[in-house]
Enzyme design. Structure first.
Site, PDB file in Angstrom:
ATOM      1  N   GLU A   1      14.186 -22.341  20.730  1.00 20.98           N
ATOM      2  CA  GLU A   1      14.457 -20.964  20.156  1.00 20.98           C
ATOM      3  C   GLU A   1      15.325 -20.265  21.475  1.00 20.98           C
ATOM      4  OE1 GLU A   1      12.771 -19.243  16.836  1.00 20.98           O
ATOM      5  OE2 GLU A   1      10.902 -20.312  17.660  1.00 20.98           O
TER       6      GLU A   1
ATOM      7  N   ASP B   1       2.302 -21.552  15.108  1.00 17.36           N
ATOM      8  CA  ASP B   1       3.517 -21.172  14.579  1.00 17.36           C
ATOM      9  C   ASP B   1       4.482 -22.224  14.143  1.00 17.36           C
ATOM     10  OD1 ASP B   1       5.213 -18.613  13.840  1.00 17.36           O
ATOM     11  OD2 ASP B   1       6.226 -19.118  15.833  1.00 17.36           O
TER      12      ASP B   1
ATOM     13  N   ASP C   1       6.825 -24.016   3.271  1.00 14.78           N
ATOM     14  CA  ASP C   1       7.170 -24.168   4.808  1.00 14.78           C
ATOM     15  C   ASP C   1       8.918 -24.125   4.552  1.00 14.78           C
ATOM     16  OD1 ASP C   1       8.262 -25.579   6.985  1.00 14.78           O
ATOM     17  OD2 ASP C   1       6.214 -26.165   7.234  1.00 14.78           O
ATOM     18  N   HIS C   2       9.416 -23.112   5.189  1.00 15.47           N
ATOM     19  CA  HIS C   2      10.943 -23.064   4.935  1.00 15.47           C
ATOM     20  C   HIS C   2      11.553 -24.015   5.524  1.00 15.47           C
ATOM     21  CE1 HIS C   2      11.254 -20.792   9.067  1.00 15.47           C
ATOM     22  NE2 HIS C   2      12.325 -21.145   8.863  1.00 15.47           N
TER      23      HIS C   2
ATOM     24  N   HIS D   1       6.445 -26.562  10.631  1.00 19.16           N
ATOM     25  CA  HIS D   1       7.707 -27.166  10.717  1.00 19.16           C
ATOM     26  C   HIS D   1       7.760 -28.362  11.266  1.00 19.16           C
ATOM     27  CE1 HIS D   1       8.129 -23.144   9.424  1.00 19.16           C
ATOM     28  NE2 HIS D   1       8.253 -22.618  10.521  1.00 19.16           N
TER      29      HIS D   1
ATOM     30  N   LYS E   1      15.575 -26.155   4.144  1.00 22.03           N
ATOM     31  CA  LYS E   1      16.759 -26.231   4.910  1.00 22.03           C
ATOM     32  C   LYS E   1      17.663 -27.445   4.325  1.00 22.03           C
ATOM     33  CE  LYS E   1      15.099 -24.320   9.175  1.00 22.03           C
ATOM     34  NZ  LYS E   1      15.816 -23.030   9.457  1.00 22.03           N
TER      35      LYS E   1
ATOM     36  N   LYS F   1       9.883 -20.921  22.847  1.00 19.32           N
ATOM     37  CA  LYS F   1      10.613 -19.600  22.919  1.00 19.32           C
ATOM     38  C   LYS F   1      11.399 -19.562  23.968  1.00 19.32           C
ATOM     39  CE  LYS F   1       8.512 -17.543  18.713  1.00 19.32           C
ATOM     40  NZ  LYS F   1       9.632 -17.661  17.915  1.00 19.32           N
TER      41      LYS F   1
ATOM     42  N   ARG G   1       0.924  -1.173  -0.113  1.00 18.74           N
ATOM     43  CA  ARG G   1      -0.028  -0.014   0.053  1.00 18.74           C
ATOM     44  C   ARG G   1       0.758   1.176   0.033  1.00 18.74           C
ATOM     45  NH1 ARG G   1      -5.041  -1.861   2.853  1.00 18.74           N
ATOM     46  NH2 ARG G   1      -5.575   0.115   3.034  1.00 18.74           N
TER      47      ARG G   1
ATOM     48  N   LYS H   1       3.498 -19.242   5.146  1.00 17.41           N
ATOM     49  CA  LYS H   1       2.495 -19.487   6.038  1.00 17.41           C
ATOM     50  C   LYS H   1       2.375 -18.454   6.952  1.00 17.41           C
ATOM     51  CE  LYS H   1       4.677 -20.563  10.278  1.00 17.41           C
ATOM     52  NZ  LYS H   1       5.434 -19.778  11.099  1.00 17.41           N
TER      53      LYS H   1
END
Ligand code: BG6
Length: 522
Positions: A235, A254, A196-197, A259, A201, A359, A63, A167
């Site tokens: 993480e 998430d 899905d990254h 994943h 990998k 996390k 935008r 995602k």
């Protein structure tokens, strides 16, 4: 023992050296975080490695009002910040092919302007209408974009048209179905690439090579030899600057639905008949179908949630989730999930698959650990079978990418004492080269039309179906007293209660922090 790759061995499969057809990529959400952090650095790297097609162009849309030049400058800053230094010559060539079209994604005139720009690029480059539309936007905008692309005549062209969907793919089973329907109303399944990254990998792809390019592991890859599998994505970071998204999502949506479930399917799937998108994805779907359905109160026996409170990460004091900027101070969103899943199929009946994501855990560490059963008899003196460390195969997804196998060895000396040791393969030392980033690989694959590393509609819906009873239960049951784990710890104590008798979570020690130099007494 460290394993070094055979330097003279020619790579068997050099598909990556295929250069895609000339094409243009339209990014919706071009001023967003994903474009700056991941997409642009990956595209620039592909340009640097000369893997992009000649005359490859990017048309960014959002935008915000911006000229082509302002967009180019912003993208350069992003690549420098998130991808490292840029080489001026290469950047010059690359940036000439970056364009910007301002406009809201729900305004039909935006698509007319994009169509005009694409037609110009086709003419200039002979791109023959090959296009990919990358939706780096919130899922709620995706159906509208698909519809508007069709209305503007952009869902078909003289060449190929593909749509790449970031995602989260929906928010739950129902919204994922609706999104699939909305996409299928415009595009065929073959045109849709759901990213899905984790599948991009290097270490995740190596899982397939490890399992299916080696003869020695398949015979033991089943319930007769495997005692349990643990898949952990830990993480140290907190919610960072993503509170708005995370307050809607939580760790289950998430990290686990996508994943971790992908890692589970690759670990558990049967050998595909070929390494192509149909065969690989069909086997993955079978794994998802075999996950034992969860019901009502049973959820408590297989799922634990947690939320971090204040604590210490890498020796630094950090705030709890509820004190993070943008987070509701009474939030009941989970930042930690542990699950115990069973696969009701011939290969894995009775083997628990433990999944864990969180996390603010003590260490950044993603691993698939396959723990084998103990030998049947204690032969060696004082060492009982139960006291031996079981054989353990650790597939380290990140960091310190590699694979190690833990086995028992005789301690030197006159006795027959037994101690666990490691056979260890490290990517860094064996190949001595940096791997492609996940987005480089996935963007290249989508240009090449290879959907093997992308999720199929059925797979995404099945993964949501596995999560559905947990999401439902958690939505209606108040969470345990949150926060229930301190930042810098391995999650709530309840996660231990999920494990079967004799099983323990693998919790590595935190990475040691540099110590302050001790003062020498005068
Ligand atoms: C993303 C999640 O998909 O994956 C993030 O939205 C998470 O919350 C990230 O931090 C982890 O990815 P990686 O590649 O750093 O393990």
């Amino acid at each position: 023992m460290t394993v070094v790759a055979e330097p003279t061995a020619a790579p068997v499969h050099r598909r990556v050296e295929r250069i895609p057809d000339a094409c243009a990529m339209v990014i919706f959400g071009a001023s967003g975080d994903l474009t700056r952090r991941k997409l642009m650095p990956a595209l620039y790297q592909l340009a640097r490695e000369r893997l992009l097609p000649p005359c490859f162009s990017v048309v960014g849309n959002s935008r915000r009002g911006m000229s082509d030049d302002a967009f180019r400058a912003e993208m350069r800053t992003a690549v420098e910040r998130f991808g490292g230094a840029v080489e001026t010559e290469i950047w010059r060539g690359f940036e000439q092919r970056l364009f910007y079209v301002q406009g809201s994604s729900d305004d039909a005139s935006t698509y007319q302007r994009i169509a005009t720009r694409l037609a110009d690029l086709d003419r200039d480059c002979g791109a023959q209408g090959n296009r990919m539309f990358y939706l780096a936007v919130s899922p709620s905008l995706m159906p509208g974009i698909a519809h508007n692309l069709q209305a503007a005549g952009l869902s078909k062209s003289a060449g190929w048209t593909r749509i790449i969907v970031e995602k989260p793919f929906g928010h739950d089973l129902q919204s994922a179905r609706q999104l699939n329907q909305a996409l299928h109303a415009v595009f065929s399944e073959e045109q849709v690439y759901r990213i899905d990254h984790y599948l991009g990998k290097e270490t995740v792809q190596n899982l397939l090579v490890f399992r299916f390019a080696n003869g020695i592991f398949d015979p033991v890859w089943n319930r007769r030899y495997v005692d349990q599998v643990q898949i952990t994505a830990a993480e140290t970071v907190g919610v960072e600057n993503r509170a708005t998204y995370y307050e809607e999502a939580g760790a289950l949506r998430d990290m686990v639905q996508n994943h971790l479930i992908q890692l589970l399917t690759l670990t558990a799937m049967e050998p595909p008949v070929a390494f192509d998108s149909e065969s690989v994805r069909a086997e993955k779907v079978k794994v998802l179908r075999s996950i034992r359905p969860l019901v009502g109160a049973g959820v408590e026996q297989i799922a634990v949630r947690g939320q971090y409170g204040p604590g210490l990460i890498d020796g630094q004091r950090v705030v709890g989730y509820r004190q993070e900027p943008g987070v509701n101070p009474q939030s009941s969103i989970e930042t930690f999930v542990a699950l115990k899943l069973h696969l009701d199929n011939w290969r894995w009946a009775g083997v628990p698959f433990y999944l864990r994501a969180g996390k603010r855990l003590p260490k950044h560490w993603t691993e698939i650990a396959v723990q084998f059963k103990q030998p049947p008899l204690a032969l060696f003196g004082g060492t009982q079978c139960g006291q031996l460390a079981p054989n353990l195969l650790s597939i380290r997804i990140q960091p310190d990418e590699g694979i190690s196998l833990e086995f028992a060895a005789k301690t030197p000396g006159p006795g027959m004492d037994v101690r666990p040791v490691d056979m260890d393969f490290h990517y860094a030392t064996s190949f001595g080269m940096a791997s492609y980033s996940a987005y480089e690989r996935l963007l290249l694959d989508s240009m090449l039309g290879d959907a093997t590393l992308f999720a199929r509609s059925e797979g995404v819906e099945l993964a949501w179906a596995v999560m559905a009873p947990i999401l439902e239960r958690w939505q209606h049951e108040p969470p345990p007293v949150f926060p229930n784990y301190g930042a810098g710890t391995w999650g709530p104590a309840e996660a231990n209660a999920l494990l079967e008798v004799g099983h323990r979570w693998r919790n590595p020690l935190p990475t040691p922090q540099p110590q302050a130099t001790p003062r020498i007494p005068a």
